[in-house]
Design a protein around this motif. Structure first.
Motif, short mmCIF file in Angstrom:
data_model
loop_
_atom_site.label_atom_id
_atom_site.label_comp_id
_atom_site.label_asym_id
_atom_site.label_seq_id
_atom_site.Cartn_x
_atom_site.Cartn_y
_atom_site.Cartn_z
N ALA A 32 0.68 -1.03 -0.46
CA ALA A 32 0.07 0.20 0.21
C ALA A 32 0.90 0.71 -0.11
O ALA A 32 0.12 2.07 -0.19
N ARG A 33 2.00 1.01 0.56
CA ARG A 33 2.78 2.73 1.00
C ARG A 33 3.72 2.15 -0.28
O ARG A 33 4.55 3.91 -0.29
N HIS A 34 4.13 1.20 -0.98
CA HIS A 34 5.43 1.19 -2.01
C HIS A 34 4.88 2.67 -2.99
O HIS A 34 4.00 2.55 -3.87
N THR A 154 -4.32 1.50 -2.39
CA THR A 154 -4.05 2.72 -2.40
C THR A 154 -4.32 3.35 -3.56
O THR A 154 -5.28 4.27 -3.76
N GLU A 155 -4.44 2.62 -4.67
CA GLU A 155 -5.11 3.21 -5.95
C GLU A 155 -6.20 3.62 -5.28
O GLU A 155 -6.71 4.88 -6.31
N ALA A 156 -6.86 2.95 -5.53
CA ALA A 156 -8.38 2.94 -5.05
C ALA A 156 -8.37 4.05 -4.55
O ALA A 156 -9.61 4.83 -4.25
N GLY A 157 -7.67 3.96 -3.18
CA GLY A 157 -8.31 4.95 -2.27
C GLY A 157 -7.99 6.26 -2.87
O GLY A 157 -8.61 7.71 -2.36
N VAL A 158 -7.09 6.05 -3.64
CA VAL A 158 -6.49 7.90 -4.26
C VAL A 158 -7.89 8.73 -5.14
O VAL A 158 -7.91 9.16 -5.16
N ARG A 159 -7.98 8.14 -5.72
CA ARG A 159 -8.78 7.81 -6.81
C ARG A 159 -10.40 8.60 -5.87
O ARG A 159 -10.64 8.72 -6.51
N TYR A 160 -10.80 7.75 -4.69
CA TYR A 160 -11.71 7.78 -3.82
C TYR A 160 -11.61 9.51 -3.68
O TYR A 160 -12.38 10.15 -3.90
N MET A 185 -1.58 13.61 -6.97
CA MET A 185 -2.20 12.23 -5.37
C MET A 185 -1.05 11.28 -5.39
O MET A 185 -0.63 10.63 -4.13
N ARG A 186 -0.22 11.21 -6.28
CA ARG A 186 1.18 9.88 -6.06
C ARG A 186 2.28 10.29 -6.04
O ARG A 186 2.56 9.21 -6.33
N GLY A 187 2.47 11.33 -5.54
CA GLY A 187 4.30 11.90 -5.33
C GLY A 187 4.61 11.77 -7.18
O GLY A 187 4.01 11.41 -8.04
N PRO A 188 5.80 11.51 -7.17
CA PRO A 188 7.08 11.57 -8.21
C PRO A 188 7.04 9.76 -8.40
O PRO A 188 6.09 8.88 -7.68
#
Ligand SMILES: Cc1cc2nc3c(=O)[nH]c(=O)nc-3n(C[C@H](O)[C@H](O)[C@H](O)COP(=O)(O)O)c2cc1C
Length: 188
Positions: A32-34, A154-160, A185-188
Motif C-alpha cells: 500500500a505504501r510502496h 491505495t490506488e483506489a483510495g487515491v481515486r476516491y 496524488m501519487r507523488g513523484p
C-alpha cells in the motif's frame, strides 16, 4: 477558497493472536505504501476509533478464522461502528484472513458486514485469489500477492479522494491541484 487537505490515509485493521494475520496485514501495508504519496497506518481492531475510519481514504480488515467466523475483536469494532455507517460508505475496501483451511468463511463474514456498511470492494477474495485468504502464515509468494492487493487498495483510495476533491472546486492536495489531475496524488 483554497483548502489544504492531508495525504490520503490507508488504514489497515487487523486482529491476530499468533502472528499469521499480522504478517499478512504488514505485507498488505508494504504494498500500500510502496512508491505512493499516502500515509499507511496499521492498527489492531480494538484500537480503532470512529475518527480513524472517518479519516481513511481506503480500508482493509483482517482477522484469524475462529469457529468459521471473524474474531470477536473485529466483530466488536463493526458492532461499535453501526452508528457511524456513513464513515464507511463508498470507500474502497478489502477483507483478508488466515485460518487452517476455513479462512474463506472468515473473509465472507467480514465482506458481508462491509457490504452492509456500503464500501466499494477493490478485490473480493475467493479460492483463486490467494493473497488475502491464507492458510497459516503467509509465505514469500503470498506476501507478494498481498502487497499487490495493498497497492490496488491505495490506488483506489487515491481515486476516491480525487473524486471527492473534484466535487469541491479549488481543493489543493500538497502542492498539486487534485481536481486537475489524479497523478497529483501519487507523488513523484
Ligand atoms: C479457538 C480457535 C478457533 C479456530 N477456528 C478455526 C476455524 O474454524 N477454521 C479455520 O480454518 N481455522 C481456525 N482456527 C485457526 C486460526 O484461524 C489460524 O491458526 C490463524 O492463522 C491464526 O491467526 P493468527 O496467527 O493471526 O492469530 C482457529 C484457531 C483457534 C485458536
Amino acid at each position: 477558497m483554497i483548502h489544504m487537505v492531508e495525504k490520503p490515509r490507508i488504514l489497515i485493521i487487523y486482529t491476530s493472536m499468533s502472528g499469521n494475520t499480522e504478517a499478512l496485514a504488514r505485507a498488505i501495508a508494504d504494498g500500500a505504501r510502496h512508491g505512493q504519496n499516502v500515509e499507511v497506518e496499521i492498527k489492531r481492531a480494538g484500537e480503532v476509533t470512529p475518527q480513524d475510519i472517518a479519516r481513511a481514504a481506503a480500508l482493509a480488515f483482517g482477522s484469524p478464522t475462529y469457529f468459521s467466523y471473524m474474531s470477536g475483536e473485529l466483530k466488536s469494532l463493526f458492532d461499535g461502528s453501526l452508528p457511524f455507517k456513513e464513515h464507511f460508505e463508498g470507500k474502497p475496501a478489502i477483507a483478508f484472513g488466515t485460518g487452517n483451511g476455513g479462512q474463506l468463511k472468515c473473509i465472507e463474514s467480514i465482506e458481508n458486514i462491509l457490504s452492509y456498511f456500503g464500501v466499494r470492494f477493490v478485490q473480493k477474495s475467493d479460492i483463486l485469489s490467494a493473497g488475502l485468504a491464507v492458510q497459516g502464515a503467509p509465505d514469500a509468494g503470498t506476501k507478494r500477492l498481498a502487497a499487490q492487493a495493498g497497492k490496488s487498495l491505495t490506488e483506489a483510495g487515491v481515486r476516491y479522494v480525487c473524486e471527492k476533491a473534484k466535487q469541491e472546486q479549488g481543493i489543493v492536495i500538497g502542492e498539486h491541484t487534485a481536481g486537475r489531475d489524479e497523478k497529483a496524488m501519487r507523488g513523484p
